[in-house]
Design a protein around this motif. Structure first.
Motif, PDB file in Angstrom:
ATOM      1  N   VAL A 171      28.526  50.440  30.779  1.00  0.00           N
ATOM      2  CA  VAL A 171      28.414  49.647  29.561  1.00  0.00           C
ATOM      3  C   VAL A 171      27.673  48.365  29.904  1.00  0.00           C
ATOM      4  CG1 VAL A 171      29.685  48.378  27.793  1.00  0.00           C
ATOM      5  CG2 VAL A 171      30.525  50.577  28.581  1.00  0.00           C
ATOM      6  N   VAL A 172      26.735  47.967  29.033  1.00  0.00           N
ATOM      7  CA  VAL A 172      25.955  46.746  29.240  1.00  0.00           C
ATOM      8  C   VAL A 172      26.240  45.780  28.097  1.00  0.00           C
ATOM      9  CG1 VAL A 172      23.676  45.763  29.638  1.00  0.00           C
ATOM     10  CG2 VAL A 172      24.136  48.125  30.300  1.00  0.00           C
ATOM     11  N   ALA A 173      26.478  44.530  28.431  1.00  0.00           N
ATOM     12  CA  ALA A 173      26.717  43.500  27.423  1.00  0.00           C
ATOM     13  C   ALA A 173      26.152  42.179  27.907  1.00  0.00           C
ATOM     14  CB  ALA A 173      28.214  43.363  27.140  1.00  0.00           C
ATOM     15  N   GLU A 182      37.378  41.728  19.388  1.00  0.00           N
ATOM     16  CA  GLU A 182      37.422  43.197  19.469  1.00  0.00           C
ATOM     17  C   GLU A 182      36.517  43.694  20.588  1.00  0.00           C
ATOM     18  OE1 GLU A 182      36.974  41.515  16.711  1.00  0.00           O
ATOM     19  OE2 GLU A 182      38.725  42.022  15.463  1.00  0.00           O
ATOM     20  N   TRP A 183      35.310  43.122  20.671  1.00  0.00           N
ATOM     21  CA  TRP A 183      34.392  43.534  21.731  1.00  0.00           C
ATOM     22  C   TRP A 183      34.896  43.098  23.103  1.00  0.00           C
ATOM     23  CZ3 TRP A 183      31.533  47.377  21.058  1.00  0.00           C
ATOM     24  CH2 TRP A 183      30.799  47.607  19.899  1.00  0.00           C
ATOM     25  N   GLU A 184      35.510  41.933  23.185  1.00  0.00           N
ATOM     26  CA  GLU A 184      36.053  41.467  24.460  1.00  0.00           C
ATOM     27  C   GLU A 184      37.182  42.375  24.941  1.00  0.00           C
ATOM     28  OE1 GLU A 184      37.099  37.426  23.794  1.00  0.00           O
ATOM     29  OE2 GLU A 184      35.058  36.671  24.116  1.00  0.00           O
ATOM     30  N   ARG A 185      38.030  42.822  24.003  1.00  0.00           N
ATOM     31  CA  ARG A 185      39.101  43.762  24.376  1.00  0.00           C
ATOM     32  C   ARG A 185      38.504  45.091  24.824  1.00  0.00           C
ATOM     33  NH1 ARG A 185      42.053  41.381  20.056  1.00  0.00           N
ATOM     34  NH2 ARG A 185      41.200  42.920  18.592  1.00  0.00           N
ATOM     35  N   TYR A 186      37.452  45.515  24.113  1.00  0.00           N
ATOM     36  CA  TYR A 186      36.803  46.779  24.477  1.00  0.00           C
ATOM     37  C   TYR A 186      36.228  46.720  25.889  1.00  0.00           C
ATOM     38  CZ  TYR A 186      33.183  50.290  24.801  1.00  0.00           C
ATOM     39  OH  TYR A 186      32.393  51.306  25.241  1.00  0.00           O
ATOM     40  N   ALA A 188      37.171  44.744  28.326  1.00  0.00           N
ATOM     41  CA  ALA A 188      38.292  44.713  29.270  1.00  0.00           C
ATOM     42  C   ALA A 188      38.876  46.105  29.477  1.00  0.00           C
ATOM     43  CB  ALA A 188      39.368  43.753  28.767  1.00  0.00           C
ATOM     44  N   ASP A 189      39.016  46.883  28.386  1.00  0.00           N
ATOM     45  CA  ASP A 189      39.545  48.249  28.494  1.00  0.00           C
ATOM     46  C   ASP A 189      38.632  49.120  29.332  1.00  0.00           C
ATOM     47  OD1 ASP A 189      41.722  47.588  26.989  1.00  0.00           O
ATOM     48  OD2 ASP A 189      40.910  48.375  25.099  1.00  0.00           O
ATOM     49  N   ARG A 190      37.320  48.975  29.152  1.00  0.00           N
ATOM     50  CA  ARG A 190      36.374  49.784  29.922  1.00  0.00           C
ATOM     51  C   ARG A 190      36.454  49.445  31.411  1.00  0.00           C
ATOM     52  NH1 ARG A 190      37.020  51.523  26.157  1.00  0.00           N
ATOM     53  NH2 ARG A 190      37.948  52.999  27.600  1.00  0.00           N
ATOM     54  N   ALA A 191      36.565  48.156  31.721  1.00  0.00           N
ATOM     55  CA  ALA A 191      36.669  47.747  33.121  1.00  0.00           C
ATOM     56  C   ALA A 191      37.955  48.270  33.751  1.00  0.00           C
ATOM     57  CB  ALA A 191      36.611  46.219  33.226  1.00  0.00           C
ATOM     58  N   LEU A 192      39.064  48.204  33.003  1.00  0.00           N
ATOM     59  CA  LEU A 192      40.343  48.692  33.515  1.00  0.00           C
ATOM     60  C   LEU A 192      40.344  50.199  33.705  1.00  0.00           C
ATOM     61  CD1 LEU A 192      42.810  46.491  31.405  1.00  0.00           C
ATOM     62  CD2 LEU A 192      42.357  46.317  33.868  1.00  0.00           C
TER      63      LEU A 192
END
Length: 425
Positions: A171-173, A182-186, A188-192
């Motif tokens: 994922v690139v941001a 919402e995007w910040e949680r997303y 974080a979920d991807r990293a976890l």
């Protein structure tokens, strides 16, 4: 499937896994030839020359694989094109060492191992060509729009945190952008979950081979400091290889010098003040490739070589295209002023001009200038300020990724450049 989550599996296909590739290669390239020999003579495996060959082939194969994979990580590299030169390099070095120390070895086993190593990885490259599609999911916001213009990647835009993506390598941001909660949680979920999350600038550098210097606060000079240990090792290698080149090729250098004198009036060597390591000027040596001109001209214009420059002699065109005119710079390397590989040194007058026009230009002098370099094999010769800014981005990428792996890749590309004449003026 929960439609409120993004499906980003990151497990790699079996053919793409390092353990399969390396163990399969060792089996196919080393064990199989040994088994063929044993089918004719079961005692051959206990012979000392066979054991030496198997150990040497194992070392050469493993080193070749690691080098091949490391080179394949650099931008714009079609890894399959470097299989043969990479394994030729590692097998050549290992078996030349064995020959030097007069160890007995099996020529059949050595040759079979080298050939089957290249065949194995070429086969894997063909088999995985469709499996290794690089896909990245883009989170909207900030400076991500420019990414889709970079070729070689299947870009997938995520329009909302609930959108399902079939597959992505990461994922690139723009992590500096003002993203919603919402995007910040997303993210974080991807990293976890173990999915790689890249900052837009990080992925742009890795795909283009350039480091864009915009603001000092965004690109601290400390992050661009070259590896000091490798800096010293590289200088020792440069010194030894330059001495060897001058000794071995001294007859060629003499013949070229005579040819230059015959081709046009003037000295055989061209000397010019250039900006060097640490920002200290030095005098560079090259074979003269231009006609002497006593006419007083603008110093800056005289230092710029234009495409189809009328000052270049007939012999000079050949020497520039093949890079033979650069060989006398081995003397500069012996004196510690240059390296074989590094940012290309500019004439003193041009360097001072670029310093006034381009931010952080002087920072490229933190490593020794080189006869060839990352900017040369990617961009060729340039002189206009806008083009030099692009060249500076390549130079900073080299400094940031300063390593033997990148140097080996530059050597391979320089050989291709010498054969094709790319970038010569």
């Amino acid at each position: 499937m929960n439609t409120n989550t993004i499906h980003l599996p990151n497990r790699r296909h079996l053919l793409l896994r390092m353990r399969f590739q390396l163990l399969g290669g060792l089996t196919f390239a080393i064990l199989l030839p040994a088994l063929i020999r044993m089918s004719f003579d079961q005692q051959v495996i206990w012979q000392s020359n066979m054991q030496v060959t198997i150990f040497a082939a194992f070392t050469a194969h493993t080193t070749g694989y690691l080098l091949y994979k490391r080179i394949g990580n650099f931008p714009g590299v079609a890894a399959a094109g470097y299989i043969l030169p990479t394994f030729a390099l590692t097998y050549g070095l290992v078996f030349v060492t064995i020959f030097f120390f007069r160890f007995e070895y099996s020529r059949f086993q050595a040759a079979a191992s080298f050939i089957q190593s290249t065949v194995w990885y070429f086969g894997l490259s063909l088999a995985t060509r469709r499996l290794d599609a690089f896909r990245l999911a883009i989170i909207p916001g900030g400076h991500v729009d420019r990414l889709e213009s970079i070729p070689g990647v299947n870009w997938q835009r995520i329009h909302s945190p609930n959108m399902i993506v079939e597959y992505a390598s990461g994922v690139v941001a723009d992590l500096r952008a003002d993203l919603s909660s919402e995007w910040e949680r997303y993210i974080a979920d991807r990293a976890l979950s173990g999915t790689p999350v890249y900052h837009v600038k990080q992925i742009s550098e890795s795909l283009t081979g350039r480091v864009e210097i915009e603001h000092l606060s965004e690109n601290t000079l400390g992050s661009l400091n070259p590896n000091q240990a490798y800096l010293k090792i590289k200088q020792a290698i440069d010194w030894a290889s330059a001495l060897s080149v001058l000794v071995v090729f001294s007859p060629l250098l003499l013949l070229v010098a005579i040819a230059v004198k015959i081709d046009s009036p003037g000295p055989a060597l061209f000397k010019q003040k250039r900006m060097g390591y640490g920002g200290h000027p030095y005098e560079v040596y090259k074979f003269r490739t231009m006609k002497l001109n006593d006419t007083v001209v603008d110093e800056k214009e005289a230092a710029i070589t234009k495409a189809g420059d009328a000052r270049i002699t007939r012999l000079g065109q050949f020497l520039r295209r093949t890079r033979i005119d650069e060989l006398p710079q081995a003397f500069n390397i012996l004196r510690g002023e240059m390296s074989w590989i590094g940012p290309r040194p500019e004439a003193l007058v041009l360097s001072k001009w670029y310093e006034t026009e381009l931010p952080f230009y002087r920072y490229r002098h933190i490593v020794r200038p080189g006869i060839t370099g990352w900017a040369q094999v990617n961009q060729g010769h340039v002189a206009a300020v806008d083009d030099v800014l692009e060249k500076l981005h390549y130079d900073f990428y080299y400094i940031k990724n300063f390593s033997p792996w990148l140097d080996v890749l530059i050597v391979f590309r320089t050989i291709r450049t010498m054969l094709t004449g790319f970038g010569a003026r």
